[in-house]
Design a protein around this motif. Structure first.
Motif, PDB file in Angstrom:
ATOM      1  N   MET A 247      -8.941   6.575   0.840  1.00 23.28           N
ATOM      2  CA  MET A 247      -7.740   7.021   1.547  1.00 23.28           C
ATOM      3  C   MET A 247      -7.736   8.533   1.740  1.00 23.28           C
ATOM      4  O   MET A 247      -7.301   9.029   2.783  1.00 23.28           O
ATOM      5  N   ASP A 248      -8.207   9.267   0.740  1.00 23.75           N
ATOM      6  CA  ASP A 248      -8.244  10.723   0.898  1.00 23.75           C
ATOM      7  C   ASP A 248      -9.168  11.125   2.045  1.00 23.75           C
ATOM      8  O   ASP A 248      -8.873  12.039   2.820  1.00 23.75           O
ATOM      9  N   GLU A 249     -10.288  10.402   2.166  1.00 26.17           N
ATOM     10  CA  GLU A 249     -11.239  10.676   3.242  1.00 26.17           C
ATOM     11  C   GLU A 249     -10.611  10.370   4.603  1.00 26.17           C
ATOM     12  O   GLU A 249     -10.738  11.157   5.551  1.00 26.17           O
ATOM     13  N   LEU A 250      -9.907   9.263   4.713  1.00 25.46           N
ATOM     14  CA  LEU A 250      -9.286   8.874   5.976  1.00 25.46           C
ATOM     15  C   LEU A 250      -8.246   9.900   6.416  1.00 25.46           C
ATOM     16  O   LEU A 250      -8.189  10.274   7.595  1.00 25.46           O
ATOM     17  N   VAL A 251      -7.439  10.380   5.478  1.00 23.86           N
ATOM     18  CA  VAL A 251      -6.411  11.377   5.820  1.00 23.86           C
ATOM     19  C   VAL A 251      -7.049  12.643   6.377  1.00 23.86           C
ATOM     20  O   VAL A 251      -6.614  13.174   7.401  1.00 23.86           O
ATOM     21  N   ARG A 252      -8.090  13.113   5.710  1.00 22.49           N
ATOM     22  CA  ARG A 252      -8.746  14.343   6.181  1.00 22.49           C
ATOM     23  C   ARG A 252      -9.334  14.151   7.576  1.00 22.49           C
ATOM     24  O   ARG A 252      -9.254  15.041   8.431  1.00 22.49           O
TER      25      ARG A 252
ATOM     26  N   ILE B 144       9.544  14.551   2.370  1.00 22.38           N
ATOM     27  CA  ILE B 144       8.430  13.783   1.814  1.00 22.38           C
ATOM     28  C   ILE B 144       8.096  12.541   2.640  1.00 22.38           C
ATOM     29  O   ILE B 144       6.929  12.121   2.711  1.00 22.38           O
ATOM     30  N   ASP B 145       9.084  11.967   3.289  1.00 18.73           N
ATOM     31  CA  ASP B 145       8.826  10.755   4.086  1.00 18.73           C
ATOM     32  C   ASP B 145       7.882  11.033   5.251  1.00 18.73           C
ATOM     33  O   ASP B 145       7.160  10.128   5.702  1.00 18.73           O
ATOM     34  N   ALA B 146       7.867  12.266   5.739  1.00 21.75           N
ATOM     35  CA  ALA B 146       7.010  12.621   6.880  1.00 21.75           C
ATOM     36  C   ALA B 146       5.533  12.645   6.492  1.00 21.75           C
ATOM     37  O   ALA B 146       4.667  12.637   7.367  1.00 21.75           O
ATOM     38  N   PHE B 147       5.241  12.661   5.179  1.00 21.01           N
ATOM     39  CA  PHE B 147       3.859  12.755   4.707  1.00 21.01           C
ATOM     40  C   PHE B 147       3.377  11.444   4.066  1.00 21.01           C
ATOM     41  O   PHE B 147       2.376  11.434   3.359  1.00 21.01           O
ATOM     42  N   ASP B 148       4.086  10.373   4.351  1.00 18.58           N
ATOM     43  CA  ASP B 148       3.746   9.057   3.805  1.00 18.58           C
ATOM     44  C   ASP B 148       2.894   8.298   4.821  1.00 18.58           C
ATOM     45  O   ASP B 148       3.311   8.095   5.959  1.00 18.58           O
ATOM     46  N   MET B 149       1.699   7.870   4.422  1.00 18.76           N
ATOM     47  CA  MET B 149       0.801   7.153   5.328  1.00 18.76           C
ATOM     48  C   MET B 149       1.335   5.779   5.712  1.00 18.76           C
ATOM     49  O   MET B 149       0.918   5.201   6.712  1.00 18.76           O
TER      50      MET B 149
ATOM     51  N   GLU C  26      -2.830  -0.399  12.293  1.00 16.38           N
ATOM     52  CA  GLU C  26      -2.435  -1.715  11.777  1.00 16.38           C
ATOM     53  C   GLU C  26      -3.360  -2.040  10.595  1.00 16.38           C
ATOM     54  O   GLU C  26      -4.580  -1.897  10.697  1.00 16.38           O
ATOM     55  N   TRP C  27      -2.749  -2.504   9.477  1.00 19.90           N
ATOM     56  CA  TRP C  27      -3.530  -2.788   8.267  1.00 19.90           C
ATOM     57  C   TRP C  27      -3.576  -4.286   7.994  1.00 19.90           C
ATOM     58  O   TRP C  27      -2.576  -4.982   8.114  1.00 19.90           O
ATOM     59  N   GLU C  28      -4.763  -4.749   7.610  1.00 18.90           N
ATOM     60  CA  GLU C  28      -4.937  -6.135   7.204  1.00 18.90           C
ATOM     61  C   GLU C  28      -6.014  -6.180   6.119  1.00 18.90           C
ATOM     62  O   GLU C  28      -7.156  -5.777   6.346  1.00 18.90           O
ATOM     63  N   ASP C  29      -5.622  -6.611   4.921  1.00 25.30           N
ATOM     64  CA  ASP C  29      -6.546  -6.655   3.776  1.00 25.30           C
ATOM     65  C   ASP C  29      -7.189  -5.293   3.527  1.00 25.30           C
ATOM     66  O   ASP C  29      -8.407  -5.175   3.330  1.00 25.30           O
TER      67      ASP C  29
ATOM     68  N   MET D  92       0.848  -1.199   0.000  1.00 26.16           N
ATOM     69  CA  MET D  92       0.000   0.000   0.000  1.00 26.16           C
ATOM     70  C   MET D  92       0.875   1.237   0.000  1.00 26.16           C
ATOM     71  O   MET D  92       1.943   1.259   0.608  1.00 26.16           O
ATOM     72  N   SER D  93       0.418   2.268  -0.691  1.00 27.12           N
ATOM     73  CA  SER D  93       1.192   3.497  -0.788  1.00 27.12           C
ATOM     74  C   SER D  93       0.246   4.691  -0.863  1.00 27.12           C
ATOM     75  O   SER D  93      -0.734   4.666  -1.611  1.00 27.12           O
ATOM     76  N   PHE D  94       0.538   5.697  -0.046  1.00 29.13           N
ATOM     77  CA  PHE D  94      -0.226   6.944  -0.148  1.00 29.13           C
ATOM     78  C   PHE D  94       0.600   8.037   0.499  1.00 29.13           C
ATOM     79  O   PHE D  94       0.880   7.996   1.704  1.00 29.13           O
ATOM     80  N   ASN D  95       0.971   9.034  -0.309  1.00 32.76           N
ATOM     81  CA  ASN D  95       1.768  10.151   0.185  1.00 32.76           C
ATOM     82  C   ASN D  95       1.012  11.453  -0.040  1.00 32.76           C
ATOM     83  O   ASN D  95       0.554  11.732  -1.139  1.00 32.76           O
TER      84      ASN D  95
END
Length: 553
Positions: free
Chosen positions: A186-191, A120-125, A294-297, A1-4
């Motif tokens: 993911m955008d919703e979760l970040v906000r 940039i690493d500080a903004f990586d989920m 913690e992420w699972e599926d 998974m990736s989201f920055n």
């Protein structure tokens, strides 16, 4: 998974040209802020949380770099554009010059984007140090119950402030069905993560080891925020960009957003001292919870541990709040459900110190706009829009948010900051006082009639008068806001105030006509009072009119 957050879209904005809502990354938001009308998140309190997060970045950058992307001559920076030390005497005027040039050119410089990529690493989920999160080992080190026990979790539906559902109290009128309450993009979760750190509540009870202080409900939750709204996202950001430290004007104060803290232990220890930060970037990114996901599926389990409440007495580093006197301290004003229907203009004196009294403190953002006007950074004829947003709690121990209230008022800078014996702020405040006196007399008159209608039942009469009182103020709000926004410092004060009084008389006349059309037989016939004087709707209205004409002269 990736989201920055720097590269991936998560900020909701409205395009100026098309009027459409789109989702953009941090990079796009700053680079094209002049092309966006405003933030357009899921709630106003979410927009304010995201606005302050973006301001933390801008404040950090432009207290180190000027508008031409050059580091100030009196500062030394490291390879990540972080502050290391002062090398010469700090010059406050340089910050005003930077602000004025940014505002004049109408867009942010490349230094903002460069700073984002340097960090940039500080903004990586999902990085080694996930955005706004702690690692599993760090979480375990701060709590008694470790992750393996399953304690200290909150669900997505609890973080989502449109639902705010805890495990014990289901949200019956949710915008999402039961099956979808924990679904998200993911955008919703970040906000919502950013918003949750500001408007937390206290439904979760997990504390740090050895912590005896009360758990924080979020810094913004305890404020009655006010901020400036511009004609574009860029203008909104730059008008609220307070570059000069309001507490220590003589010395340079380094801006330290939460991601620039090298050691988490040091950050937590600073919060445990219960003292607010001394810089805006740290304040705007202050956590109320240590969070680990913690992420699972693709499904998150969100662990949180509460941090203590920061003391907000005399916390003048906060620019976006209305202040009130409480005993020997000045504290942020907090609003209750009684303030829901109260328009912003009715509290005009809380937003500007019309008399210049020492015991009345203006919101920091108003004081900042005053400085910008006095330094010639903004035009004296600039129409300023002040917005207010506060969140009402349900009154339970969990402090669950149940309602957000938005207000605004527009006023010319030369009017808001007018000075002299006949200054506009003083005259406006007097006009508002007169208007509210007339409104109060109107409500009392309605209650008198209500006592006749309901045969002396005080409770029903009060409810009756409150209903008509709300309608009366609703009729005042738009005309008064239009009158206020149309004022200029070149106007004849007496003539403009007479103009409003005439408008007020017409509003009263229209309200009385509607009120009397609904009169019932008992109100028309009335009853005999003291000295055999008849009391009915006509005598009550006549007495009210006499009072009104005396007050309006």
């Amino acid at each position: 998974m990736s989201f920055n957050l720097v590269k991936d879209p998560w900020i909701k904005v409205v395009e100026k040209k098309s009027g459409h809502e789109i989702i953009v990354s941090l990079r796009e938001a700053f680079r094209n802020s002049h092309n966006y009308l405003c933030l357009s998140g899921d709630m106003k309190c979410q927009d304010l949380s995201v606005l302050r997060f973006m301001l933390a970045i801008l404040t950090t950058v432009y207290t180190r770099f000027d508008a031409d992307d050059n580091p100030y001559e009196w500062i030394e920076l490291d390879d990540h554009m972080g502050f290391t030390r002062l090398v010469d005497e700090y010059e406050e005027d340089d910050l005003f010059d930077t602000w004025e040039k940014l505002y004049g050119q109408g867009h942010f410089s490349d230094a903002v984007i460069e700073y984002l990529y340097k960090n940039i690493d500080a903004f990586d989920m999902f990085g080694e140090r996930p955005f706004y999160q702690v690692t599993r080992e760090e979480y375990d080190s701060f709590v008694t119950e470790k992750i393996s026990t399953g304690k200290g979790t909150v669900s997505v539906r609890q973080i989502n402030r449109r639902i705010s559902e805890s495990n014990n109290s289901p949200s019956l009128f949710s915008p999402k069905s039961e099956q979808k309450k924990d679904s998200f993009s993911m955008d919703e979760l970040v906000r919502w993560i950013i918003t949750y750190q500001n408007y937390t509540g206290t439904a979760d009870k997990t504390k740090m080891k050895g912590m005896k202080d009360s758990i924080s409900s979020g810094w913004l939750y305890k404020l009655s925020p006010v901020y400036a709204e511009g004609n574009s996202l860029f203008e909104t950001l730059v008008l609220n960009l307070v570059l000069v430290n309001q507490i220590d004007r003589d010395n340079y104060v380094n801006q330290v957003p939460v991601w620039e803290n090298d050691i988490l232990d040091g950050y937590v220890e600073s919060i445990k001292r219960l003292v607010p930060p001394d810089n805006i970037a740290a304040l705007y990114t202050t956590w109320s919870r240590l969070m680990h996901i913690e992420w699972e599926d693709d499904k998150p389990t969100i662990y949180v541990v509460g941090l203590p409440v920061l003391d907000n007495k005399n916390a003048f580093i906060e620019p976006m709040t209305v202040w009130m006197n409480k005993k020997d301290n000045i504290v942020p004003d907090t609003r209750s459900n009684k303030s829901v229907n109260k328009a912003m203009w009715r509290d005009f004196g809380m937003y500007v110190n019309a008399d210049g009294k020492e015991d009345r403190r203006e919101p920091g953002i108003v004081a900042w706009l005053r400085e910008l006007k006095e330094n010639g950074c903004i035009d004296r004829m600039k129409l300023l829009s002040l917005d207010s947003i506060f969140v009402i709690r349900d009154g339970s121990p969990s402090n669950t948010p149940i309602l957000e209230v938005f207000n605004d008022m527009n006023i010319n800078a030369s009017v808001l900051f007018d000075e002299g014996e006949n200054r506009w702020p003083r005259r406006i405040e007097d006009t508002i006082a007169t208007t509210q006196n007339v409104a109060n007399d109107y409500i009392k008159m309605v209650k008198k009639v209500g006592l006749i209608r309901f045969h002396g039942d005080n409770k029903q009469a009060r409810s009756f008068s409150e209903k008509y009182g709300l309608a009366f103020y609703d009729g005042l709000n738009v005309p008064f806001k239009n009158w206020l926004s149309g004022l200029k410092d070149s106007d004849n004060r007496d003539e403009k105030i007479s103009e409003w009084k005439n408008t007020l008389k017409q509003i009263v006349s229209d309200s009385l006509n509607d009120f009397m059309k609904g009169a019932v037989r008992s109100e028309i016939v009335g009853s005999f009072g003291k000295n055999d004087k008849i009391n009915n709707i006509f005598t009550a209205v006549s007495l009210f009119k006499n009072k009104m004409y005396k007050k309006l002269k």
